[in-house]
Design an enzyme around this catalytic site. Structure first.
Site, mmCIF file in Angstrom:
data_model
loop_
_atom_site.group_PDB
_atom_site.id
_atom_site.type_symbol
_atom_site.label_atom_id
_atom_site.label_comp_id
_atom_site.label_asym_id
_atom_site.label_seq_id
_atom_site.Cartn_x
_atom_site.Cartn_y
_atom_site.Cartn_z
ATOM 1 N N HIS A 1 61.003 50.141 1.993
ATOM 2 C CA HIS A 1 60.056 49.874 0.794
ATOM 3 C C HIS A 1 59.229 51.285 0.465
ATOM 4 O O HIS A 1 59.222 51.418 -0.768
ATOM 5 C CB HIS A 1 58.852 49.007 1.345
ATOM 6 C CG HIS A 1 57.716 48.745 0.607
ATOM 7 N ND1 HIS A 1 57.466 48.010 -0.590
ATOM 8 C CD2 HIS A 1 56.494 49.765 0.423
ATOM 9 C CE1 HIS A 1 56.272 48.079 -1.181
ATOM 10 N NE2 HIS A 1 55.613 49.120 -0.442
ATOM 11 N N GLU A 2 58.850 52.106 1.627
ATOM 12 C CA GLU A 2 58.470 53.282 1.351
ATOM 13 C C GLU A 2 59.164 54.334 0.578
ATOM 14 O O GLU A 2 58.856 55.238 -0.113
ATOM 15 C CB GLU A 2 57.999 53.951 2.599
ATOM 16 C CG GLU A 2 56.664 52.964 3.196
ATOM 17 C CD GLU A 2 55.455 53.062 2.464
ATOM 18 O OE1 GLU A 2 55.453 54.001 1.704
ATOM 19 O OE2 GLU A 2 54.898 52.018 2.840
ATOM 20 N N HIS B 1 59.375 53.958 -3.078
ATOM 21 C CA HIS B 1 58.515 54.653 -3.773
ATOM 22 C C HIS B 1 58.941 55.909 -4.211
ATOM 23 O O HIS B 1 58.677 56.499 -5.279
ATOM 24 C CB HIS B 1 57.138 54.620 -3.167
ATOM 25 C CG HIS B 1 56.120 53.546 -3.024
ATOM 26 N ND1 HIS B 1 55.799 52.710 -3.931
ATOM 27 C CD2 HIS B 1 55.875 52.623 -2.152
ATOM 28 C CE1 HIS B 1 55.078 51.815 -3.852
ATOM 29 N NE2 HIS B 1 55.072 51.617 -2.488
ATOM 30 N N GLU C 1 54.222 48.229 -6.143
ATOM 31 C CA GLU C 1 54.445 47.688 -5.116
ATOM 32 C C GLU C 1 55.652 46.761 -5.214
ATOM 33 O O GLU C 1 56.509 46.538 -4.474
ATOM 34 C CB GLU C 1 53.373 47.177 -4.539
ATOM 35 C CG GLU C 1 52.332 48.021 -4.096
ATOM 36 C CD GLU C 1 52.825 48.954 -2.967
ATOM 37 O OE1 GLU C 1 53.374 48.578 -1.908
ATOM 38 O OE2 GLU C 1 52.537 50.435 -2.984
#
Length: 543
Positions: A404-405, A408, A485
């Site tokens: 997920h990070e 970004h 997100e």
């Protein structure tokens, strides 16, 4: 169009002269002995002011003078001038100070009451939600649900009291002309030194006083939050000695960084001329990039212990994941956050090809085993008890969160945020350059000195004048953040981490006692991340 601008010491008599000189429209004037009075009739293009001495005389209009104006003009010379137009800055300078003062005060209270309304809406959700959402019945036990509800109510009550405390302090500071009092005190501190006439040194003392007062006023709030609320719910791991040392280090570090930056900013404003805001913006960008570069190596280790992740299965998997998405990974660290709090997190930082991943030790299940380079089976064979059993994530869940990070980064969210921040800063500095020397703004907050200190202008304009703008931008960025997100979650799912991401988010939520239900309006205004249920639903639907 003509603008009749009157500067006079005999206001009442000259008002009568004008009213007599323009007999056909005497009813439109709302005359006053205040500094400025503008005609309420749009058809009558006159502006009267007793505080317009700074304005320059411009050329006559190409239109004919209204009937009777020539007589008025001749009778009142040299106290009256005819202007062809007034620019926005000139008109702004004629706005009564009380309009700005009460405007700022009114908006601050409106925003405060709005925040209180949202907080009370969420409080009602805490009080009335008695059942675990159906989606979470298999992964959230009743005991954890009750703990999260209690934790939410306690924080909600604390937030209400904190907001009232801060609002009362802020209102008192404005009404008592706090900026003027602190500026005069700062000058008094230097009166016997060779820096008594130095704006830079006075500004540094002023900033030091502001930072000191801010720290002292926030101290009881921080103490209560840490040693009452966080302690009650099992999150606080700090001792009082650790807490005090942490606060002292933070205060000293802020002064070491902020005071030289303030001195440099004032120098740029004084040196930069008409377009100083461009140079000030360049300085701000370079400074922020410099701090981002040195923070992980020199600043962060002052507060927490960073240890390289030992070789092992988890490290190998993280390196393979970084290679898969072409992330320029330099090092992987574990930060010993457990000495401060039981809350968990993970993030990455760094610029260019020098990026690092940081995992909180509270995020890792069996973090002691990992740091000692032992396997879970070996530890269990020794019969050692694992503290906080059931907390922390397994390897697959950690990889999902890192996916997920990394999403970004891969989707350029970081660059996007930085670009928006710098564009926003440029706009704000541009407006500051336009308003910085406006005497009316200083007078509105009790500062009547002829010189306009840069730091006072920054404080007034950025903290008060920009308040409505900042509120709008903050809400827009909160809304945007939630959408990004969702995108990062979708990226992690494309990497094959759908199920581990779901279980990881649930575990992270439970470990931090996050309440699963939020008021929709409260969440939309406050939360930069979507609610847990929203994220789980989106992950299950993403292609």
């Amino acid at each position: 169009m003509y603008y009749l601008v009157l500067t006079t010491d005999d206001w009442d008599n000259d008002i009568n002269t004008i009213a007599t000189a323009v007999p056909e429209r005497p009813d439109v004037w709302g005359f006053s002995s205040e500094r400025t009075q503008v005609s309420p009739c749009a058809a009558t293009p006159f502006i009267l002011s007793s505080d317009i001495g700074r304005q320059r005389v411009l050329t006559h209009s190409r239109h004919h003078r209204p009937h009777g104006l020539a007589k008025c003009y001749d009778n009142l010379l040299p106290h009256t001038v005819l202007l062809r137009h007034l620019n926005i800055k000139q008109i702004a300078n004629m706005i009564p100070e009380f309009c700005v003062f009460y405007g700022v005060l009114t908006f601050s209270w409106i925003e405060f009451l709005w925040e209180q309304y949202l907080t009370l809406r969420q409080r009602r959700v805490y009080k009335t939600t008695d059942k675990i959402p159906e989606r979470l019945t298999d992964v959230l036990d009743v005991e954890t649900f009750k703990k999260s509800k209690s934790y939410g109510i306690d924080n909600n009550s604390f937030n209400i009291a904190e907001e009232w405390f801060n609002m009362i302090i802020s209102t008192g500071f404005i009404c008592l002309n706090g900026f003027t009092l602190l500026w005069n005190f700062s000058k008094y501190c230097l009166v016997e030194t060779r820096y008594s006439d130095s704006e830079i040194m006075t500004s540094c003392v002023f900033l030091l006083c502001m930072n000191t007062l801010g720290t002292l006023m926030s101290l009881p709030i921080s103490l209560y939050s840490t040693f009452i609320i966080e302690e009650k719910h099992g999150f606080n791991k700090q001792t009082l000695n650790f807490f005090v040392k942490d606060k002292v280090k933070n205060f000293l570090l802020v002064q070491v960084i902020s005071l030289p930056i303030t001195a440099a900013a004032i120098t740029i404003v004084k040196w930069g001329g008409r377009y100083f805001f461009i140079w000030l913006w360049v300085f701000a960008v370079v400074t922020s990039l410099f701090i981002m570069t040195i923070y992980p190596e020199f600043i962060a280790p002052l507060f927490d212990k960073y240890t390289p992740l030992p070789d092992g299965v988890l490290k190998t998997k993280i390196e393979e994941l970084a290679k898969q998405v072409k992330f320029p990974l330099y090092k992987i660290y574990i930060v010993e956050g457990s000495k401060r709090s039981a809350h968990s997190n993970a993030y990455f930082y760094g610029i260019f090809n020098n990026k690092r991943i940081v995992l909180y030790d509270t995020l890792l299940k069996d973090s002691n085993n990992i740091m000692n380079n032992r396997t879970v089976i070996e530890e269990n064979a020794l019969g050692d008890k694992i503290e906080d059993k059931g907390k922390g994530m397994n390897d697959e869940e950690i990889l999902a969160v890192l996916g997920h990070e990394l999403g970004h980064w891969k989707l350029n969210h970081i660059v996007f945020y930085l670009t928006i921040a710098q564009v926003n800063l440029f706009v704000m500095l541009f407006v500051f350059g336009w308003l910085y020397d406006n005497s009316m703004l200083y007078r509105a907050f009790g500062f009547y000195e002829s010189a306009h200190p840069v730091i006072i202008g920054l404080a007034i304009i950025f903290q008060y004048v920009f308040s409505p703008y900042n509120t709008v931008i903050s809400f827009a960025m909160t809304t945007l953040s939630r959408q990004l997100e969702f995108q990062a979650d979708a990226f992690a799912k494309k990497l094959g981490f759908a199920k581990p991401l779901e279980s990881g988010l649930i575990r992270l939520h439970n470990d931090n006692l996050g309440f699963p239900v939020y008021d929709s309006l409260y969440s939309a205004w406050h939360h930069t991340h979507p609610q847990l249920l929203e994220r789980l639903e989106a992950i299950s639907k993403t292609d």
